[in-house]
Design a protein around this motif. Sequence first.
Motif, short mmCIF file in Angstrom:
data_model
loop_
_atom_site.label_atom_id
_atom_site.label_comp_id
_atom_site.label_asym_id
_atom_site.label_seq_id
_atom_site.Cartn_x
_atom_site.Cartn_y
_atom_site.Cartn_z
N TYR A 24 39.32 9.57 44.08
CA TYR A 24 40.38 9.42 42.83
C TYR A 24 39.75 9.41 41.90
CZ TYR A 24 43.63 6.62 46.19
OH TYR A 24 44.21 6.40 46.70
N LEU A 25 40.09 10.82 40.93
CA LEU A 25 39.69 11.41 40.11
C LEU A 25 40.65 10.91 38.96
CD1 LEU A 25 38.13 14.55 41.22
CD2 LEU A 25 36.46 12.66 40.95
N ALA A 26 39.81 11.13 37.37
CA ALA A 26 40.80 10.73 36.31
C ALA A 26 41.85 12.07 36.30
CB ALA A 26 39.14 10.82 34.98
N ALA A 27 42.80 12.07 35.85
CA ALA A 27 43.64 12.15 35.94
C ALA A 27 43.58 13.51 34.50
CB ALA A 27 44.59 11.51 35.46
N ARG A 82 39.76 12.52 27.38
CA ARG A 82 39.36 11.46 26.63
C ARG A 82 37.87 11.22 27.19
NH1 ARG A 82 42.62 6.56 27.62
NH2 ARG A 82 40.73 5.62 27.95
N LEU A 83 37.83 10.92 28.25
CA LEU A 83 36.79 10.77 29.15
C LEU A 83 35.43 12.61 27.79
CD1 LEU A 83 37.12 9.91 32.33
CD2 LEU A 83 35.94 8.11 30.24
N LEU A 84 35.65 13.50 28.20
CA LEU A 84 35.26 14.28 27.80
C LEU A 84 34.79 14.27 25.88
CD1 LEU A 84 36.28 17.94 29.18
CD2 LEU A 84 34.47 16.42 30.01
N ALA A 85 35.62 14.09 25.50
CA ALA A 85 35.77 14.23 24.30
C ALA A 85 34.67 12.69 23.37
CB ALA A 85 37.24 13.86 23.55
N GLU A 86 34.93 11.87 24.20
CA GLU A 86 34.48 10.00 23.33
C GLU A 86 33.85 9.22 24.28
OE1 GLU A 86 38.59 7.96 23.03
OE2 GLU A 86 38.36 9.83 21.73
N GLY A 87 34.05 9.73 26.06
CA GLY A 87 33.47 9.00 26.87
C GLY A 87 31.94 8.42 27.16
N THR A 88 31.25 7.67 27.89
CA THR A 88 29.59 7.50 28.01
C THR A 88 29.98 7.59 29.44
OG1 THR A 88 29.51 5.65 26.28
CG2 THR A 88 28.02 5.85 27.88
N PRO A 89 29.00 8.78 29.82
CA PRO A 89 28.05 9.71 31.28
C PRO A 89 27.59 8.35 32.15
CG PRO A 89 27.74 11.26 30.13
CD PRO A 89 27.82 10.01 29.03
N ILE A 90 27.08 7.71 32.99
CA ILE A 90 26.18 7.11 34.01
C ILE A 90 25.58 7.61 34.62
CG2 ILE A 90 26.34 5.57 35.27
CD1 ILE A 90 29.46 4.65 34.91
N PRO A 91 24.38 7.61 33.60
CA PRO A 91 23.13 8.54 34.96
C PRO A 91 22.77 8.19 35.92
CG PRO A 91 22.81 7.27 32.13
CD PRO A 91 24.15 6.46 32.66
N GLY A 92 22.67 9.42 37.02
CA GLY A 92 22.40 8.81 38.24
C GLY A 92 23.59 8.97 38.61
N GLY A 93 24.86 9.03 38.16
CA GLY A 93 25.90 9.10 39.31
C GLY A 93 26.48 7.55 40.05
N ASP A 94 25.77 6.29 39.76
CA ASP A 94 25.80 5.44 40.60
C ASP A 94 25.97 3.84 39.40
OD1 ASP A 94 25.34 2.80 42.15
OD2 ASP A 94 24.12 4.00 43.51
#
Length: 148
Positions: A114-117, A123-135
């Motif tokens: 399940y990936l973000a639609a 919205r995530l690209l514009a204002e989201g916060t990535p989780i370092p390390g992907g876990d």
Amino acid sequence: MTTAEPLPFFVYGTLRPGERYYVRLLRGRTAAEVPARLPGAVLYEGPGYPYAMAGNGVVTGALITPSPDAYAQVLLVLDQLEECYGPDDPRNMYDRVSRSVELPGGGTARAWVYLAAPALARRLLAEGTPIPGGDWVTARRSPPGERV
């Protein structure tokens, strides 16, 4: 959206073994559970759960194979949980897509992820916060400032 090839599911947040939706929706309905990684994806913080989307990273999770007698019900329940109504449906929060995941020891497997639609991904690209390390599990258990 319940018709699908019976692939296992790659899960990376609240559906991972031991997490809240695993306990509610998957426990006792699986035939196999193994650690796995999803290359070509990035994880973002969400409101109590993460979002994954295509990107230049690797997401850590688990490959869950439902029991054959539970597959149809698991698919239905997961599509409902993830607000996945069908391919290209504008109401989707997540799209269920087939991707290759990496297994321990170097193998790979095809799995539903399940990936973000698209609207959520923008919205995530514009204002989201990535989780370092992907876990997500490791990141949320780390104190702020010590995120890996």
